[in-house]
Design a protein around this motif. Sequence first.
Motif, PDB file in Angstrom:
ATOM      1  N   GLN A  54      10.735   5.338 -18.047  1.00 36.24           N
ATOM      2  CA  GLN A  54      11.276   4.523 -19.134  1.00 36.24           C
ATOM      3  C   GLN A  54      10.520   3.220 -19.370  1.00 36.24           C
ATOM      4  N   ASP A  55       9.819   2.711 -18.359  1.00 33.50           N
ATOM      5  CA  ASP A  55       9.055   1.475 -18.577  1.00 33.50           C
ATOM      6  C   ASP A  55       7.545   1.711 -18.525  1.00 33.50           C
ATOM      7  N   ARG A  56       7.133   2.953 -18.642  1.00 33.47           N
ATOM      8  CA  ARG A  56       5.701   3.282 -18.593  1.00 33.47           C
ATOM      9  C   ARG A  56       5.233   3.740 -19.969  1.00 33.47           C
ATOM     10  N   ARG A  57       4.248   3.053 -20.496  1.00 30.70           N
ATOM     11  CA  ARG A  57       3.738   3.418 -21.819  1.00 30.70           C
ATOM     12  C   ARG A  57       2.729   4.570 -21.751  1.00 30.70           C
ATOM     13  N   ASP A  58       2.244   4.885 -20.543  1.00 29.87           N
ATOM     14  CA  ASP A  58       1.166   5.870 -20.441  1.00 29.87           C
ATOM     15  C   ASP A  58       1.666   7.262 -20.036  1.00 29.87           C
ATOM     16  N   GLY A  59       2.987   7.438 -19.900  1.00 28.20           N
ATOM     17  CA  GLY A  59       3.514   8.745 -19.517  1.00 28.20           C
ATOM     18  C   GLY A  59       3.283   9.785 -20.599  1.00 28.20           C
ATOM     19  N   GLN A  60       3.097  11.027 -20.206  1.00 26.39           N
ATOM     20  CA  GLN A  60       2.853  12.104 -21.163  1.00 26.39           C
ATOM     21  C   GLN A  60       3.788  13.284 -20.878  1.00 26.39           C
ATOM     22  N   ASP A  61       4.137  13.998 -21.942  1.00 32.11           N
ATOM     23  CA  ASP A  61       5.027  15.153 -21.801  1.00 32.11           C
ATOM     24  C   ASP A  61       4.466  16.195 -20.842  1.00 32.11           C
ATOM     25  N   ALA A  62       3.150  16.314 -20.802  1.00 38.05           N
ATOM     26  CA  ALA A  62       2.526  17.298 -19.917  1.00 38.05           C
ATOM     27  C   ALA A  62       2.921  17.066 -18.456  1.00 38.05           C
ATOM     28  N   PHE A  93      12.205  24.147 -23.883  1.00 35.80           N
ATOM     29  CA  PHE A  93      12.827  23.092 -24.691  1.00 35.80           C
ATOM     30  C   PHE A  93      11.926  21.860 -24.773  1.00 35.80           C
ATOM     31  N   VAL A  94      11.426  21.415 -23.628  1.00 35.82           N
ATOM     32  CA  VAL A  94      10.549  20.243 -23.597  1.00 35.82           C
ATOM     33  C   VAL A  94       9.279  20.514 -24.402  1.00 35.82           C
ATOM     34  N   SER A  95       8.693  21.697 -24.212  1.00 35.11           N
ATOM     35  CA  SER A  95       7.440  22.040 -24.892  1.00 35.11           C
ATOM     36  C   SER A  95       7.618  22.098 -26.402  1.00 35.11           C
ATOM     37  N   GLU A  96       8.742  22.679 -26.858  1.00 35.35           N
ATOM     38  CA  GLU A  96       8.975  22.800 -28.297  1.00 35.35           C
ATOM     39  C   GLU A  96       9.182  21.429 -28.935  1.00 35.35           C
ATOM     40  N   PHE A  97       9.909  20.549 -28.249  1.00 35.99           N
ATOM     41  CA  PHE A  97      10.105  19.214 -28.822  1.00 35.99           C
ATOM     42  C   PHE A  97       8.806  18.417 -28.769  1.00 35.99           C
ATOM     43  N   SER A  98       8.047  18.601 -27.730  1.00 37.47           N
ATOM     44  CA  SER A  98       6.788  17.870 -27.564  1.00 37.47           C
ATOM     45  C   SER A  98       5.785  18.224 -28.656  1.00 37.47           C
ATOM     46  N   GLY A  99       5.765  19.514 -29.054  1.00 38.35           N
ATOM     47  CA  GLY A  99       4.810  19.954 -30.068  1.00 38.35           C
ATOM     48  C   GLY A  99       3.455  20.266 -29.468  1.00 38.35           C
ATOM     49  N   ALA A 100       2.501  20.547 -30.334  1.00 42.61           N
ATOM     50  CA  ALA A 100       1.195  21.005 -29.873  1.00 42.61           C
ATOM     51  C   ALA A 100       0.175  19.875 -29.732  1.00 42.61           C
ATOM     52  N   GLY A 101       0.601  18.655 -29.978  1.00 43.33           N
ATOM     53  CA  GLY A 101      -0.354  17.536 -29.944  1.00 43.33           C
ATOM     54  C   GLY A 101      -0.910  17.278 -28.559  1.00 43.33           C
ATOM     55  N   PHE A 102      -2.193  17.021 -28.490  1.00 44.77           N
ATOM     56  CA  PHE A 102      -2.841  16.699 -27.224  1.00 44.77           C
ATOM     57  C   PHE A 102      -2.324  15.348 -26.730  1.00 44.77           C
ATOM     58  N   GLN A 103      -1.955  15.282 -25.451  1.00 48.37           N
ATOM     59  CA  GLN A 103      -1.414  14.059 -24.857  1.00 48.37           C
ATOM     60  C   GLN A 103      -0.140  13.581 -25.568  1.00 48.37           C
ATOM     61  N   SER A 104       0.676  14.530 -26.005  1.00 47.19           N
ATOM     62  CA  SER A 104       1.917  14.197 -26.705  1.00 47.19           C
ATOM     63  C   SER A 104       2.868  13.407 -25.812  1.00 47.19           C
ATOM     64  N   GLN A 105       3.592  12.483 -26.442  1.00 45.03           N
ATOM     65  CA  GLN A 105       4.646  11.713 -25.760  1.00 45.03           C
ATOM     66  C   GLN A 105       5.974  11.858 -26.505  1.00 45.03           C
ATOM     67  N   ARG A 106       6.085  12.863 -27.377  1.00 47.48           N
ATOM     68  CA  ARG A 106       7.259  12.985 -28.246  1.00 47.48           C
ATOM     69  C   ARG A 106       8.538  13.208 -27.444  1.00 47.48           C
ATOM     70  N   PHE A 107       8.484  14.103 -26.443  1.00 43.14           N
ATOM     71  CA  PHE A 107       9.695  14.357 -25.660  1.00 43.14           C
ATOM     72  C   PHE A 107      10.108  13.104 -24.890  1.00 43.14           C
ATOM     73  N   LEU A 108       9.148  12.471 -24.242  1.00 45.33           N
ATOM     74  CA  LEU A 108       9.453  11.253 -23.475  1.00 45.33           C
ATOM     75  C   LEU A 108      10.043  10.172 -24.381  1.00 45.33           C
ATOM     76  N   ALA A 109       9.431   9.951 -25.525  1.00 45.47           N
ATOM     77  CA  ALA A 109       9.921   8.931 -26.443  1.00 45.47           C
ATOM     78  C   ALA A 109      11.306   9.296 -26.963  1.00 45.47           C
ATOM     79  N   GLY A 110      11.520  10.584 -27.237  1.00 43.98           N
ATOM     80  CA  GLY A 110      12.824  11.034 -27.723  1.00 43.98           C
ATOM     81  C   GLY A 110      13.908  10.842 -26.684  1.00 43.98           C
ATOM     82  N   LEU A 111      13.615  11.212 -25.436  1.00 41.09           N
ATOM     83  CA  LEU A 111      14.596  11.068 -24.354  1.00 41.09           C
ATOM     84  C   LEU A 111      14.915   9.599 -24.095  1.00 41.09           C
ATOM     85  N   VAL A 112      13.877   8.786 -23.959  1.00 41.35           N
ATOM     86  CA  VAL A 112      14.087   7.354 -23.678  1.00 41.35           C
ATOM     87  C   VAL A 112      14.823   6.691 -24.840  1.00 41.35           C
ATOM     88  N   GLY A 113      14.411   7.001 -26.065  1.00 46.63           N
ATOM     89  CA  GLY A 113      15.075   6.434 -27.236  1.00 46.63           C
ATOM     90  C   GLY A 113      16.528   6.862 -27.325  1.00 46.63           C
TER      91      GLY A 113
END
Length: 232
Positions: A95-103, A164-184
Amino acid sequence: MSQCLYCKQRKGKRSCPALGGLICPLCCGEHRIVRIACPQDCDYLESGSDYQQKRLGEHFMPLRREFYRQLADFGGEKAVALYNLVEVVTFSYFQDRRDGQDAEIITAIQALRRTLSPLHVPSAPMPIFAEHLKKEYDSFKKQNPQQIADATLAPEVLDRSIRFVSEFSGAGFQSQRFLAGLVGYVRAYHPEIAAHLTKQHEAGRIVLPNQSFAPPSPEPHVHGPGCEHHHH
């Protein structure tokens, strides 16, 4: 007329670096971050990552609720408790790390799944977060053996979690969508739990929250130590 690259109907008036052309203001406002992988430096983004987390948290909520419903239908409260533990540990750690990735989350869930397989043969050392997740699962299982999915149920729950995590994350390289969604999501809808988990993490204690942020009744809810929720 320069057509909007997203809806292909209205006139494109804004330059969209993610789409490589023009987008109409309506599509930009509605789909930015949620369905368009906007770069951080886009002129139309508001306050960077905090804004992204808020938008993705709102988008995450109904999809997450449906996933919990499916887990409950499949494996009951033990299945829900396992995925909820994954979310709790993930939020606390990242939650306090900006460099975390869904992978990193997907890799950790995959690693935990392998260790719970009867055919598992230990291989190379696990990544740091994967080790952390495994430690938290083992700790919770030891303290609450009847409350969480075991080796018979867990592999299927974790397979579903990976999807579930993979589908929300999407196909983007180095995606952070799931992490941002969960934290938000947690910060917006469960600020008291967010504060509790942040304090625990800073103290370096094992993350065993006395509250769950699984969806409330009549949707499934995990009863942890000290939980005062009641089914209605």
